[in-house]
Design a protein around this motif. Structure first.
Motif, PDB file in Angstrom:
ATOM      1  N   ARG A   5       0.114   1.702  -1.241  1.00 47.16           N
ATOM      2  CA  ARG A   5       1.547   1.386  -1.291  1.00 47.16           C
ATOM      3  C   ARG A   5       2.382   2.646  -1.074  1.00 47.16           C
ATOM      4  N   ASP A   6       3.713   2.442  -1.037  1.00 50.03           N
ATOM      5  CA  ASP A   6       4.649   3.555  -0.924  1.00 50.03           C
ATOM      6  C   ASP A   6       4.892   4.182  -2.298  1.00 50.03           C
ATOM      7  N   GLY A   7       5.217   5.475  -2.286  1.00 48.05           N
ATOM      8  CA  GLY A   7       5.604   6.178  -3.514  1.00 48.05           C
ATOM      9  C   GLY A   7       6.919   6.899  -3.324  1.00 48.05           C
ATOM     10  N   MET A   8       7.838   6.721  -4.278  1.00 48.13           N
ATOM     11  CA  MET A   8       9.157   7.348  -4.179  1.00 48.13           C
ATOM     12  C   MET A   8       9.601   7.839  -5.556  1.00 48.13           C
ATOM     13  N   PRO A   9       9.504   9.159  -5.825  1.00 47.05           N
ATOM     14  CA  PRO A   9      10.075   9.690  -7.059  1.00 47.05           C
ATOM     15  C   PRO A   9      11.608   9.717  -6.970  1.00 47.05           C
ATOM     16  N   ILE A  61       6.955   2.478  -7.057  1.00 49.30           N
ATOM     17  CA  ILE A  61       5.767   2.125  -6.286  1.00 49.30           C
ATOM     18  C   ILE A  61       5.947   0.721  -5.731  1.00 49.30           C
ATOM     19  N   GLY A  62       5.578   0.542  -4.461  1.00 48.01           N
ATOM     20  CA  GLY A  62       5.641  -0.779  -3.854  1.00 48.01           C
ATOM     21  C   GLY A  62       5.895  -0.695  -2.367  1.00 48.01           C
ATOM     22  N   ASP A  63       6.420  -1.776  -1.797  1.00 44.19           N
ATOM     23  CA  ASP A  63       6.860  -1.787  -0.405  1.00 44.19           C
ATOM     24  C   ASP A  63       8.318  -1.355  -0.408  1.00 44.19           C
ATOM     25  N   LEU A 113       5.491   9.051   0.085  1.00 44.09           N
ATOM     26  CA  LEU A 113       4.306   8.519   0.755  1.00 44.09           C
ATOM     27  C   LEU A 113       4.607   7.124   1.296  1.00 44.09           C
ATOM     28  N   ASP A 114       4.200   6.880   2.522  1.00 39.74           N
ATOM     29  CA  ASP A 114       4.373   5.584   3.167  1.00 39.74           C
ATOM     30  C   ASP A 114       3.008   4.924   3.299  1.00 39.74           C
ATOM     31  N   GLU A 115       2.783   3.887   2.498  1.00 34.90           N
ATOM     32  CA  GLU A 115       1.512   3.154   2.501  1.00 34.90           C
ATOM     33  C   GLU A 115       0.326   4.097   2.347  1.00 34.90           C
ATOM     34  N   ALA A 116       0.453   5.071   1.448  1.00 33.20           N
ATOM     35  CA  ALA A 116      -0.584   6.105   1.367  1.00 33.20           C
ATOM     36  C   ALA A 116      -0.909   6.537  -0.061  1.00 33.20           C
TER      37      ALA A 116
END
Length: 275
Positions: free
Chosen positions: A74-78, A125-127, A56-59
């Motif tokens: 914010r962004d999410g990256m597993p 989580i973050g930018d 997710l990008d800023e979502a």
């Protein structure tokens, strides 16, 4: 080694551990009777960073505040490891964008995938980048610890782009009863599959499409799971419930059945099964 998440600080963020620990304990310790999973062949192999999924990008939605106070918008990256994570902090990770910018997550958590047999996937989580300057690589730069005395410092992996759909990244087979599961009583073997990110059936998918999308190869045949377990908990793990005890060797999943939180459909995907 004690890897019970009820006894370890597995939630970390830039805004302090107190609330984070409370949130972790409220969910991770809700199922204390789940058996500790047995060691697998992955514990005997060098640890690997299998995947980083720009989900997710800023979502991240408002409800993600339960994972990290700063999460909404914010962004999410597993990111998924071959072994379970036992200790970590946000600054154990650096995300390198396409332009070379270095990003440190605000938060890093195993939630929601923090049941006893889970814990391979950390949600950053973050930018972490943007559509204009997307994340390209994740490096482990800190003293992140893994099961079986594993150390993740120095591990690195390229990032799966935002527009890509979710893929299978890990599969581990267990005899029934060796891990906590809601598979039916007739189950003889459970193959726990890990997707790159959280998944759910696409809108309009047939009621049984999720189960029948899987093909599990054994030493003598190809079978479809009789049931699925560990569903509806908003994480990236699914239990494939099999009535055969013949060891599984590979899992394949048909394309176009599941979507990630952004709505991207899965491609055809396959992964070897570890034991």
């Amino acid at each position: 080694m004690n890897t019970n998440p009820c006894n370890r600080g597995l939630f970390a963020s830039a805004w302090g551990p107190g609330l984070g620990l409370l949130l972790l304990l409220s969910s991770a310790c809700a199922t204390p009777n789940s058996p500790a999973p047995p060691a697998t062949e992955l514990d005997q192999e060098p640890p690997r960073l299998l995947n980083a999924f720009f989900g997710l990008d800023e979502a991240l939605p408002e409800r993600a505040r339960l994972l990290c106070r700063a999460a909404p918008g914010r962004d999410g990256m597993p990111v998924t490891f071959s072994r379970r994570v036992t200790s970590m902090a946000p600054d154990d990770f650096v995300v390198i964008t396409q332009s070379g910018a270095r990003k440190t997550p605000l938060c890093a958590t195993l939630r929601p995938a923090n049941e006893a047999s889970e814990g391979h996937t950390v949600l950053l989580i973050g930018d972490l980048g943007s559509a204009q300057d997307p994340p390209a690589r994740v490096d482990v730069v800190g003293d992140l610890l893994l099961e079986a005395d594993g150390h993740a410092r120095g591990l690195t992996v390229d990032v799966t782009p935002l527009e890509a759909g979710p893929t299978l990244v890990l599969a581990i087979a267990y005899a029934a009863g060796m891990i906590g599961s809601d598979c039916p009583q007739a189950t003889r073997q459970i193959v726990q599959v890990t997707w790159a990110g959280g998944v759910q059936p696409a809108q309009g998918a047939a009621p049984d499409a999720h189960r029948t999308m899987y093909r599990v190869l054994t030493d003598s045949s190809t079978v479809i799971p009789t049931a699925l377990g560990d569903l509806h908990d908003n994480d990236n793990y699914v239990h494939l419930c099999l009535t055969t005890p013949i060891p599984a060797s590979e899992v394949r999943a048909q394309a176009g059945v599941l979507v990630d939180p952004r709505g991207d459909l899965n491609p055809f995907t396959s992964v070897a099964v570890s034991r």
